[in-house]
Design a protein around this motif. Sequence first.
Motif, PDB file in Angstrom:
ATOM      1  N   THR A  89     -13.061   3.325  -9.402  1.00  0.00           N
ATOM      2  CA  THR A  89     -13.373   2.821  -8.061  1.00  0.00           C
ATOM      3  C   THR A  89     -12.172   2.071  -7.520  1.00  0.00           C
ATOM      4  O   THR A  89     -11.591   1.244  -8.228  1.00  0.00           O
ATOM      5  N   ALA A  90     -11.807   2.350  -6.275  1.00  0.00           N
ATOM      6  CA  ALA A  90     -10.633   1.716  -5.672  1.00  0.00           C
ATOM      7  C   ALA A  90     -11.002   1.170  -4.304  1.00  0.00           C
ATOM      8  O   ALA A  90     -11.608   1.872  -3.487  1.00  0.00           O
ATOM      9  N   TYR A  91     -10.634  -0.080  -4.072  1.00  0.00           N
ATOM     10  CA  TYR A  91     -10.866  -0.726  -2.787  1.00  0.00           C
ATOM     11  C   TYR A  91      -9.515  -1.125  -2.184  1.00  0.00           C
ATOM     12  O   TYR A  91      -8.768  -1.901  -2.775  1.00  0.00           O
ATOM     13  N   VAL A  92      -9.206  -0.615  -0.998  1.00  0.00           N
ATOM     14  CA  VAL A  92      -7.979  -0.943  -0.272  1.00  0.00           C
ATOM     15  C   VAL A  92      -6.764  -0.771  -1.198  1.00  0.00           C
ATOM     16  O   VAL A  92      -5.916  -1.645  -1.322  1.00  0.00           O
ATOM     17  N   VAL A  93      -6.698   0.365  -1.865  1.00  0.00           N
ATOM     18  CA  VAL A  93      -5.579   0.701  -2.747  1.00  0.00           C
ATOM     19  C   VAL A  93      -4.639   1.636  -1.989  1.00  0.00           C
ATOM     20  O   VAL A  93      -5.066   2.668  -1.472  1.00  0.00           O
ATOM     21  N   MET A  94      -3.371   1.269  -1.909  1.00  0.00           N
ATOM     22  CA  MET A  94      -2.412   1.990  -1.075  1.00  0.00           C
ATOM     23  C   MET A  94      -2.360   3.475  -1.405  1.00  0.00           C
ATOM     24  O   MET A  94      -2.396   4.322  -0.516  1.00  0.00           O
ATOM     25  N   SER A  95      -2.286   3.814  -2.677  1.00  0.00           N
ATOM     26  CA  SER A  95      -2.103   5.216  -3.060  1.00  0.00           C
ATOM     27  C   SER A  95      -3.334   6.069  -2.790  1.00  0.00           C
ATOM     28  O   SER A  95      -3.245   7.291  -2.775  1.00  0.00           O
ATOM     29  N   ARG A  96      -4.479   5.438  -2.577  1.00  0.00           N
ATOM     30  CA  ARG A  96      -5.707   6.195  -2.321  1.00  0.00           C
ATOM     31  C   ARG A  96      -6.249   5.981  -0.912  1.00  0.00           C
ATOM     32  O   ARG A  96      -7.363   6.418  -0.611  1.00  0.00           O
ATOM     33  N   SER A  97      -5.493   5.323  -0.066  1.00  0.00           N
ATOM     34  CA  SER A  97      -6.045   4.957   1.241  1.00  0.00           C
ATOM     35  C   SER A  97      -6.263   6.153   2.154  1.00  0.00           C
ATOM     36  O   SER A  97      -6.940   6.040   3.163  1.00  0.00           O
TER      37      SER A  97
END
Length: 691
Positions: free
Chosen positions: A282-290
């Motif tokens: 889970t990713a929140y406000v992650v640059m590489s997944r934005s």
Amino acid sequence: MTSPAGRRMRAWVPTLQDLGEALLTLATTTLGLAVAVWLIDGVRSDNPGAIVAAAFVVALGDLLLGAPLRFLARRGSAVLALGLGLLAQVAVLWLALAVVPGISADDVWDVLAVLVLTAVVMAIGRWIMGANDSDYVVSVLVRRARRHARRQGIVEPSAGAPRRGGMLVVQFDGVAAPVLREAIEAGLAPNIQRWITNGDHVLEDWWARIPSTTPASQAGLLHGDSGQIPAFRWWDRDLGRLVVTNHPEDAALVEGRLTTGKGLLAGGGSAISTMFSGDATTAYVVMSRSRTKGPDGGLGPGPAYVRFFASPFVLARAVTVSAAEMVKELYQARRQRVRDVQPRISRAGWYVVLRGISNVLLRDLNTSLVAEALLRGDPTIYVDLVDYDEIAHHAGPTRPESLRSLEGLDRVLGTLERVIAVAPRDYQIVVLSDHGQALGATYEQLGGETLLDTVRGLMAEPGADGVDSGTGEDWGPLNALVNSALNLTRGTAVLGPDQGRPKQQDADDLPDVVTVGSGNLGLVWFPRVAQRLTLEDFQERWPGLVTGLAARPGVGVVVVDTADRGLVAIGPRGLVLLEQDDAEPEGEDPLLPYGPRGRPDLLRAARLPHTGDLLLISTVGETGHVHAFEGQVGSHGGIGGAQNHAFVLHPTRWLMDDELREPVGDDEILVGAESVHEQLIRWAAAEGLRP
């Protein structure tokens, strides 16, 4: 052992702390409504009891709307959660003003004015009472978790109930080990001080190698590999363009080059406000997944945002306190000018807004997201808090406003400690930094010209087509948030000075020269040449360029490859061959000012695959001052001063493996983010957190 059925039958009994929090919230809400009624013409009240009753309705509406909003967010997106939350705040307040006899509002604009004004009064009231701002953000979460835990028969750690392990890693971006120790001594980090004094945690240094930047360190910390990152931004000869790591598409590109799928957060972990994901589920406000579609991309799963954006006055309070932070910045910048504090840079423009967003709004949002992840029981959680780094770049690493920002970060730790007490896992907290910062006047302030101007002059081609990539690190968190919210499938919304970077170009359109600065690390490329230039090439093309750079004020060493003798480090009055262990310096050793890690760090940095044709490091003064090749009075990226002295604060019972340590002067510490990653992996594995 209590059966599951028995656990469900347990009634929740509120504690004094629960009652205190509820009364404090009711009191500040009532006070805020009273002030709004007094100041806003379109809002009226006949008696004080109506104001108290409206505050009760607001609290009840918050309680009743939480479940349906989370239900809708699970079936939608984070953006839907944000929109619903904002509407809920207005609707709850409007309902309270409409149904309670004796109080009313004329229209929705009056309701919005009440919302903002009440938030301001609540923030001031809680500050006067000494209440923790971060506690306010997650107080409802904590109370809800405490009720749920007691219904399930789960007791807090003080009662000795066994729980599964967990690891929470909190990154204090840019905080050097000596700066943190100074803050502890000054009483600015009481929670950390308590942990150390009680023997719960140990504070140790680790060495951030060149490039001592967030993307390189975070790649090493989260993925165990920083070898693809020579600086904060760089020219990629294969792509024919600049790669800028705080741009979403470039962050995704870099992560694709280094990930193995076995990062620190693999197996159910969460990444929050980081540059790379660490292979988190889970990713929140992650640059590489934005820019990634689906639940693992964009802002991240919607339900985690509901509590922050749906609680009455929480978002309004964050926005208003962000505005107050901007006013504080204007005052502190003026104070530096009036007192003629040196060295200093301009603190005007967009930085004022960025400070307010990063040091209040994003910090509160991150705290809420971490709290949600803790209460879900995610096994490993990593969050990056950028408050100090943002201020220190512009004010200086040890200036009063920079040190005071550590108070807010320490308060976040206290809040998360309270959340962990009612979480399903017994989380151990690791606090670390990715690098430090060093003070000093910029290269341009020292010599009156940019690095690009210097290179052009020494080439005797002042009109050469050049690219000089300026400072853009401050825009990273906001770029991640904006692109995550927009969740674009094509293109990128990039804010800040790097938005005009060149895209991939034909060979005939390539610039003659490209210079970038990552703190006091400067890199120079000549893109029209297909391969890296050697010293012999430079002597043939531009005979005075390399030695001229080495002689410039503020330049301490220039590293360049040679055709037959490997890398050479050239200083103003001497040189040394880096790849020949038995080679003695010719003249004065240019590496002496950089200490025992100067040679190995420069050797590694100059052999990274995307590094420049020329690598420069500024001079380092006796007090550790450096000269950034970008517009920052507090900088990092190269070597010198405190920028390489990062820290890790870890539980005492989690021992640091001696085999991972290396000598740095008289100390034995971890060297490189990859070593810290390995240690974190070993701790996680020992707790059973690795898949």
